[in-house]
Design an enzyme around this catalytic site. Structure first.
Site, PDB file in Angstrom:
ATOM      1  N   GLU A 140      10.636   4.824  12.417  1.00 14.05           N
ATOM      2  CA  GLU A 140      11.981   5.019  12.987  1.00 14.05           C
ATOM      3  C   GLU A 140      11.928   5.579  14.405  1.00 14.05           C
ATOM      4  OE1 GLU A 140      11.395   5.660   9.774  1.00 14.05           O
ATOM      5  OE2 GLU A 140      12.856   4.393   8.739  1.00 14.05           O
ATOM      6  N   HIS A 174      19.270   8.764  -0.198  1.00 10.46           N
ATOM      7  CA  HIS A 174      19.679   7.425   0.243  1.00 10.46           C
ATOM      8  C   HIS A 174      21.185   7.213   0.094  1.00 10.46           C
ATOM      9  CE1 HIS A 174      15.352   6.826  -0.181  1.00 10.46           C
ATOM     10  NE2 HIS A 174      15.459   5.713   0.505  1.00 10.46           N
TER      11      HIS A 174
END
Lengths: 352, 324
Positions: free
Chosen positions: B60, B129
């Site tokens: 990321e 998540h």
């Protein structure tokens, strides 16, 4: 788990290798060498003046100086094309000078003046000059390695052959962003050049005490399918040759490079740090391995007259004097500047 | 007019901008060959090729760093962070680098880029998540933050975000991906910083965002049957924040409720409460009430996740009780 057996400040010392005298005969033209000589003096003299200004109480906040580490910046400054990109760390005064940024806006920036390179909003750790290809100084370790990849990617997609150089310290090789960036660049064969200036100390702690390999950048390169060059970072010619090879590779689509330049800072990590954790014999040996007197002698050996070198040194000194005086007498940023340039429209409004 | 899913609107919005402007590029994990883990980006690699649609490693920081460096040097990147929770591993780039570059350089370096991400709960993915992180994002000066609730708004706000010269975080809601909506033919370009009044009623104003919008509308339907008439505002954009639309509505209804999926502390509704109580206190006939997810991590068990998020029942019951 291996831990250091040495008490604080009593770790094993790392001495410099002697300068490689054969580099005198390296295929580098004399004017390029003169340019590197001048840049090294520009950096050294600027850093000395900034230190004086700090002692006078005129430079606030922190700053990180690069006295002793001038050769790497100077060599890349000479090797890069004006439209190439470079990304510095917070120890970036030298890299900024090396791209051709004049001293006055740099000094003014550190003095918090309106005429500063970034209007007094960045300070020592955020020097930036896009017109010189110097795309910023980054104060969070490792981030700009990833950002340099973006510039290299952009150049590739836009069909230019610009390269992107990221300078970083040995400490950065232990942060995740280093590994993400090198993997990414290698995978996409980006024209990024990763230049580790290994000055042996991550901040106050020897890099060897926190890193399981001898060469913190170069030894990691094979993991990403890259060869690395290890050079004497205090010898501008050695760095220049490595830079030229890496830049040529990047420009021609050959992908990224890692260069590890071995060097040493003459001072501490930052303003607050006298660097007392470094053993005296180590400091003394590296002060002897100073890039600037060595290069002076090399140019004399190559037949450059002492008068020409002295003239350069005096020109640089006069320029720094002028710049410091102008910066001192410049106004502070206007109060309105607080509210400008958060957004592209020049303002900072977040609601209607 | 065509009916699209919110999921299909993602690719439609990106494709619209990539066709218009060759400097628009798209990168992220599994976004190309796989078409996205939520199948939101299917077809983009095939249409635009691997130079402009990049399947990245699970990195990321490398993704956002590449997007930033590209944005600084002439491209208009759209970066995907697959789950909004993953912003936590690249927050340096969002909060320290991308958001601050323009200010720190006094306007010299801008980052015209979009970071889009799957935000929010409803899929039973558990605490790492499922988070709604829009309130983290709006806490950072220098980034714009939008969160569309319909396919049309998604396309329009995507276009506005890509064309905006500042960095924009675009939060898609994962639970809305299967939802459908009418989308007009032709180019759709919306405007950042504009809330939308979805229905008008005189008894109270309800401000909601993303998945909370359809839930607030459902609550409004139920309460209407009981004679309580709500104005429902889809906020759509947190930065810039359309306070004018909210203040105008509060002046008419005299009561305000926020419906927020982010956990309670420092959720976006708290800022709206602060603004309305400072600037429209004398318009109010009663306390402002925030209806939020409690200040808890989210559980994966369906019944526990459902209990945590505001739903139409809780929204309607809270409003009814507060209005007496």
């Amino acid at each position: 788990m291996p831990v250091s057996g040495a008490p604080y400040g009593a770790h094993q010392i790392v001495l410099p290798e002697p300068f490689d005298e054969s580099l005198k005969d390296a295929p580098i033209d004399l004017e390029t060498r003169i340019e590197m000589f001048r840049k090294q003096h520009q950096i050294r003299q600027l850093e000395k003046r900034l230190y004086t200004l700090f002692l006078e109480g005129l430079v606030r906040g922190t700053s990180h100086q690069s006295m002793g580490m001038e050769a790497t910046s100077a060599a890349f400054g000479a090797a890069l094309r004006p439209d190439d990109y470079s990304f510095n760390t917070y120890r970036g005064h030298g890299h900024t000078v090396a791209r051709g940024v004049p001293p006055e806006p740099i000094i003014a920036e550190l003095l918090g003046k309106a005429t500063g390179l970034v209007g007094g909003k960045g300070g020592s750790m955020h020097l930036t000059s896009v017109e010189h290809g110097m795309m910023g100084s980054y104060a969070i370790i490792g981030a700009h390695l990833c950002i340099a990849n973006g510039a290299a990617w952009s150049a590739k997609l836009r069909g230019t052959d610009q390269v992107a150089v990221a300078f970083f310290g040995d400490g950065a090789t232990n942060i995740g962003a280093f590994h993400e960036a090198v993997n990414y660049a290698a995978n996409y064969r980006l024209g990024t050049i990763f230049v580790c200036e290994n000055n042996l100390y991550m901040e106050y702690t020897p890099i060897a005490e926190v890193t399981p390999v001898t060469h913190p950048a170069a030894d990691r390169a094979p993991a990403y399918g890259l060869d690395a060059a290890i050079v004497d970072g205090n010898d501008a010619d050695a760095v220049y040759l490595a830079a030229r090879t890496a830049i040529e590779r990047a420009r021609t689509g050959g992908g990224p490079s890692i260069i590890e330049a071995k060097t040493y800072r003459h001072g501490g990590h930052s303003r607050a740090d006298p660097g007392k954790y470094r053993p005296d014999p180590e400091v003394e040996a590296w002060l002897e391995h100073d890039p600037i007197p060595m290069y002076h002698q090399r140019l004399l050996d190559l037949g450059v007259g002492e008068d020409r070198l002295t003239a350069i040194i005096q020109e640089v000194a006069a320029e720094i004097d002028r710049a410091a005086e102008a910066a001192k007498s410049a106004p502070e940023p206007p109060a309105e500047a607080l509210w400008t340039n958060v957004w592209a429209n020049g303002g900072s409004q977040w609601r209607n | 007019m065509a009916e699209l899913t919110y999921r299909e609107a993602v690719a439609a919005g990106i494709a619209q901008e990539m066709r218009r402007d060759p400097s628009v590029v798209f990168l992220g994990e599994d976004v190309g060959g796989a078409g996205g883990v939520f199948k939101t980006t299917a077809g983009l690699l095939e249409e635009f090729g691997p130079d402009r649609v990049v399947d990245t490693p699970i990195s990321e920081q490398a993704i956002l760093g590449a997007a930033m460096g590209a944005a600084m040097t002439g491209l208009r990147p759209i970066a995907e962070i697959m789950f909004a929770d993953f912003f936590a591993v690249c927050w340096d780039f969002v909060a320290n680098e991308i958001a601050k570059s323009r200010y720190m350089t006094d306007g010299m370096v801008g980052c015209p880029l979009v970071i889009r991400s799957g935000n929010g709960a409803g899929l039973r993915f558990g605490a790492q998540h499922s988070q709604s992180i829009e309130n983290w994002a709006m806490a950072v000066p220098g980034v714009k933050v939008v969160a569309p609730s319909t396919p049309k708004d998604l396309i329009g706000l995507m276009a506005a975000s890509v064309r905006d010269p500042d960095p924009v975080l675009l939060f898609e809601h994962k639970a809305l991906y299967p939802s459908k909506g009418e989308v007009p033919e032709g180019e759709i370009v919306d405007e950042l910083g504009k809330a939308r009044v979805l229905r008008e009623g005189s008894d109270a104003t309800v401000v909601a965002l993303a998945l909370m919008v359809p839930r607030a509308l459902e609550a409004a339907d139920r309460l209407a049957a009981e004679g309580i008439h709500l104005t429902v505002i889809d906020l759509r954009s947190l930065v810039p924040l359309d306070t004018a639309t909210i203040l105008r509505s509060v002046a008419q209804t005299s009561r305000l409720f926020t419906v927020e999926e982010n956990p309670r502390l420092c959720g976006w509704g708290a800022e709206i409460c602060s603004i309305v109580s400072e600037e429209a206190f004398w318009d109010l006939d009663g306390p402002i009430v925030r209806i939020t997810t409690p200040h808890l991590p989210l559980a994966s068990a369906p019944n526990l996740e459902d209990l945590a998020l505001p739903d139409a029942d809780r929204i309607a019951a809270t409003i009814k009780a507060a209005l007496g």
